[in-house]
Write a protein that holds these residues in place. Structure first.
Motif, PDB file in Angstrom:
ATOM      1  N   GLY A 190       0.845  -1.190   0.000  1.00 20.47           N
ATOM      2  CA  GLY A 190       0.000   0.000   0.000  1.00 20.47           C
ATOM      3  C   GLY A 190       0.876   1.234   0.000  1.00 20.47           C
ATOM      4  N   THR A 191       0.225   2.380   0.127  1.00 14.35           N
ATOM      5  CA  THR A 191       0.965   3.632   0.028  1.00 14.35           C
ATOM      6  C   THR A 191       1.983   3.793   1.159  1.00 14.35           C
ATOM      7  OG1 THR A 191      -0.728   4.734  -1.254  1.00 14.35           O
ATOM      8  CG2 THR A 191       0.659   6.146   0.075  1.00 14.35           C
ATOM      9  N   SER A 192       1.652   3.332   2.354  1.00 13.89           N
ATOM     10  CA  SER A 192       2.620   3.471   3.454  1.00 13.89           C
ATOM     11  C   SER A 192       3.940   2.811   3.087  1.00 13.89           C
ATOM     12  CB  SER A 192       2.079   2.831   4.736  1.00 13.89           C
ATOM     13  OG  SER A 192       0.875   3.447   5.134  1.00 13.89           O
TER      14      SER A 192
ATOM     15  N   HIS B  37      -0.493  13.586   5.210  1.00 12.53           N
ATOM     16  CA  HIS B  37      -1.141  12.378   5.741  1.00 12.53           C
ATOM     17  C   HIS B  37      -0.264  11.710   6.806  1.00 12.53           C
ATOM     18  CE1 HIS B  37      -2.868   8.253   5.592  1.00 12.53           C
ATOM     19  NE2 HIS B  37      -3.970   8.920   5.368  1.00 12.53           N
TER      20      HIS B  37
ATOM     21  N   VAL C 274      -6.416  14.138   2.344  1.00  9.65           N
ATOM     22  CA  VAL C 274      -7.330  13.096   2.819  1.00  9.65           C
ATOM     23  C   VAL C 274      -8.654  13.673   3.343  1.00  9.65           C
ATOM     24  CG1 VAL C 274      -6.622  12.864   5.236  1.00  9.65           C
ATOM     25  CG2 VAL C 274      -7.245  10.819   3.898  1.00  9.65           C
TER      26      VAL C 274
ATOM     27  N   ASP D  75       2.722  12.122  -2.189  1.00  9.59           N
ATOM     28  CA  ASP D  75       1.766  11.145  -1.676  1.00  9.59           C
ATOM     29  C   ASP D  75       0.501  11.265  -2.528  1.00  9.59           C
ATOM     30  OD1 ASP D  75      -0.253   9.748  -0.431  1.00  9.59           O
ATOM     31  OD2 ASP D  75       0.063  10.599   1.566  1.00  9.59           O
TER      32      ASP D  75
ATOM     33  N   ALA E 131      -1.898   8.674  -2.767  1.00 10.82           N
ATOM     34  CA  ALA E 131      -2.567   7.413  -2.417  1.00 10.82           C
ATOM     35  C   ALA E 131      -3.822   7.193  -3.251  1.00 10.82           C
ATOM     36  CB  ALA E 131      -2.902   7.381  -0.936  1.00 10.82           C
TER      37      ALA E 131
ATOM     38  N   ASP F 134      -2.067   3.991  -4.199  1.00 10.99           N
ATOM     39  CA  ASP F 134      -2.726   2.715  -3.921  1.00 10.99           C
ATOM     40  C   ASP F 134      -3.528   2.324  -5.147  1.00 10.99           C
ATOM     41  OD1 ASP F 134      -2.120   1.964  -1.256  1.00 10.99           O
ATOM     42  OD2 ASP F 134      -3.416   3.556  -0.499  1.00 10.99           O
TER      43      ASP F 134
ATOM     44  N   HIS G 192      -5.658  -0.257  -4.326  1.00 11.42           N
ATOM     45  CA  HIS G 192      -6.802  -0.795  -3.562  1.00 11.42           C
ATOM     46  C   HIS G 192      -7.776   0.300  -3.135  1.00 11.42           C
ATOM     47  CE1 HIS G 192      -3.746  -0.869   0.050  1.00 11.42           C
ATOM     48  NE2 HIS G 192      -4.305   0.317  -0.015  1.00 11.42           N
ATOM     49  N   LYS G 193      -7.502   1.546  -3.485  1.00  6.98           N
ATOM     50  CA  LYS G 193      -8.466   2.609  -3.201  1.00  6.98           C
ATOM     51  C   LYS G 193      -9.229   2.944  -4.496  1.00  6.98           C
ATOM     52  CE  LYS G 193      -6.196   4.532   0.857  1.00  6.98           C
ATOM     53  NZ  LYS G 193      -5.274   5.551   1.379  1.00  6.98           N
TER      54      LYS G 193
HETATM   55  C1  LIG Z   1      -4.745   5.803   2.528  1.00  6.28           C
HETATM   56  C2  LIG Z   1      -3.742   6.874   2.415  1.00  6.28           C
HETATM   57  C3  LIG Z   1      -2.398   6.613   2.716  1.00  6.28           C
HETATM   58  C4  LIG Z   1      -1.925   5.299   3.260  1.00  6.28           C
HETATM   59  O1  LIG Z   1      -2.121   4.274   2.337  1.00  6.28           O
HETATM   60  P1  LIG Z   1      -2.144   2.753   2.796  1.00  6.28           P
HETATM   61  O2  LIG Z   1      -2.436   2.011   1.549  1.00  6.28           O
HETATM   62  O3  LIG Z   1      -3.227   2.634   3.822  1.00  6.28           O
HETATM   63  O4  LIG Z   1      -0.809   2.426   3.372  1.00  6.28           O
HETATM   64  C5  LIG Z   1      -1.503   7.643   2.505  1.00  6.28           C
HETATM   65  N1  LIG Z   1      -1.899   8.844   2.051  1.00  6.28           N
HETATM   66  C6  LIG Z   1      -3.181   9.137   1.768  1.00  6.28           C
HETATM   67  C7  LIG Z   1      -3.533  10.477   1.257  1.00  6.28           C
HETATM   68  C8  LIG Z   1      -4.148   8.151   1.949  1.00  6.28           C
HETATM   69  O5  LIG Z   1      -5.425   8.410   1.657  1.00  6.28           O
END
Ligand SMILES: *Cc1c(COP(=O)(O)O)cnc(C)c1O
Length: 458
Positions: free
Chosen positions: A140-142, A184, A233, A258, A260, A287, A289-290
């Motif tokens: 994932g993004t983290s 974030h 976010v 970032d 995501a 991501d 998955h989002k």
């Molecule tokens: C969800 C999110 C993250 C973290 O992503 P993960 O896939 O949960 O690790 C980082 N930055 C933003 C803006 C997000 O919405």
């Protein structure tokens, strides 16, 4: 029963149960009620001493588990930034799992390596990012932040003549991190994992939409990593990449984005303007998955300097020079053993194509505007310009956002949470699922209206 004899029965059982679940998801409670949660106690068994029937296990999973799920894959879950799962992505995920591929490199799985390479190339093309960037598939993004920021730090230090990977952090020249007040939490967490403390981070003030203000930015230098965001976010806003990249280029600083969810705005001709200048950064995370609606866990680390990533992620192990090929292939992510997650992305992009991705992204933004208008009509104060798929709003009549959210959640009609933004409590709606329809928004607004009425009477 001998498990290997029943593989057909097992897979058909799962197929039938999963199909029933996914079909029912749009109409089920969005979050489980008390009865569904109580039924989770059916799982409270002692660990068995003997082997059992796999079908009995899988049926229990469906009977007690399915009702206690959160219906992310329906169309009325608006918490976090979750997205649903496209049928083709779920199908590809099942195939990849059936293949049981080790996605380490092209020796352990030639098909995974090839499909991830193609999915990476298509993503760069779709998002208009530099075509020679390296792409890694992570959880994932983290973890994508972790990958890119580890590479960024080692690369900036290498440019100063310091070999971080050999000499470590204890005697390292300082690296500066500049980011906004509204960055974030995953960025701060990742920095902590990299040994960079919160108090070391230089925070820049934001404007009313949560965008980094460039006049508040400290002087950058060649030891600075600037971390900005595509998709706040709360508000969905984008940092002013052009100005940030101008300042960074003049100073030799590294820019990390970032993205995501917001990175995918670049795939839409209608939203692309929001990402202007983003392509000039050094690294990006996102991501799938989002907003791309693939299953968990899948994110991408993207870097203009692939050699820096390979150096930061490299390891040497004689046993990994496998067979006649005799080479250790470049490793671009922190994990060694991992599932073939990029296959879900390949299947999704191949099926949707440019227009399909754009249409899916734009539809969620359209539904978000519809939701915002519905809230405004009910007397909510909208805190953000609804430019993307996010709404932050304050209920009328001094009704507490948390009380309202809890009341709506309890109805099972839709799910949203609360946030604290600009010093105020608010409800927060994020629409990222391909499955959300206009009627889902209408139904959700009805639920909000009923809850408001109940609370203002109370
Ligand atoms: C969800 C999110 C993250 C973290 O992503 P993960 O896939 O949960 O690790 C980082 N930055 C933003 C803006 C997000 O919405």
């Amino acid at each position: 029963m001998n498990a290997s004899d029943s593989i057909e029965e097992i897979l058909s059982c799962v197929h039938e149960q999963a199909l029933r679940y996914v079909r029912a998801a749009p109409d089920m409670r969005v979050s489980p009620g008390a009865a569904e949660l109580a039924a989770l106690d059916l799982f409270e068994e002692p660990l068995s001493d003997t082997e059992g029937d796999p079908l009995v296990t899988l049926r229990l999973l469906d009977r007690a588990g399915s009702p206690a799920t959160v219906a992310n894959t329906g169309g009325r879950y608006f918490g976090l930034v979750t997205g649903g799962t496209l049928p083709v992505a779920l199908g590809a995920n099942w195939m990849a799992t059936a293949w049981d591929q080790l996605g380490l490199n092209a020796v352990t799985s030639p098909v995974t390596a090839r499909l991830e390479q193609i999915a990476g190339r298509w993503t760069l093309d779709l998002l208009d990012l530099p075509s020679d960037s390296g792409v890694g598939f992570v959880t994932g993004t983290s973890m994508a932040h972790f990958t890119c920021l580890a590479a960024a730090r080692a690369e900036l230090l290498a440019r100063q003549g310091y070999d971080l990977l050999a000499k470590g952090m204890r005697n390292s020249p300082a690296i500066r991190i500049v980011t906004s007040e509204d960055i974030h939490v995953s960025v701060l967490k990742t920095l902590a994992l990299l040994g960079i403390g919160m108090e070391e981070v230089e925070r820049v003030a934001v404007d009313d939409q949560g965008r980094m203000t460039t006049n508040g930015m400290p002087r950058l230098d060649e030891r600075t990593i600037v971390i900005c965001q595509a998709g706040n976010v709360n508000s969905g806003s984008f940092d002013p990449f052009d100005q940030i990249c101008d300042a960074a280029a003049a100073a030799g600083a590294w820019v990390h984005v970032d993205g995501a969810f917001g990175l995918w705005a670049a795939a839409s001709p209608k939203l692309r303007h929001l990402t202007r200048g983003m392509q000039r950064a050094d690294s990006w995370t996102t991501d799938t998955h989002k907003w791309l609606n693939t299953p968990y866990d899948c994110g991408m680390s993207i870097c203009r300097h692939p050699a820096a990533v390979s150096r930061a992620m490299a390891f040497q192990a004689a046993y990994l020079a496998i067979g006649a090929q005799g080479v250790t292939l470049p490793i671009t992510v922190p994990e060694m053993s991992r599932r073939a997650r990029g296959i879900d992305v390949w299947a999704t992009l191949r099926t949707l194509g440019r227009s399909g991705v754009a249409r899916m992204i734009e539809a969620t933004c359209q539904h978000t505007r519809q939701f915002a208008e519905g809230l405004a009509d009910l007397g909510f104060e909208l805190m953000n310009d609804v430019v993307l798929n996010q709404v932050v709003a304050i209920p009328p009549d001094n009704i507490s956002p948390a009380t309202l959210a809890a009341r709506v959640q309890a109805t099972g009609e839709c799910w949203f949470g609360t946030t604290r933004w600009k010093g105020r409590e608010a409800i927060r709606i994020s629409i990222s699922s391909w499955r959300t329809k206009q009627s889902d928004v209408e139904r959700s607004i009805v639920a909000v209206k009923a809850s408001l009425r109940h609370l203002s009477r109370g």
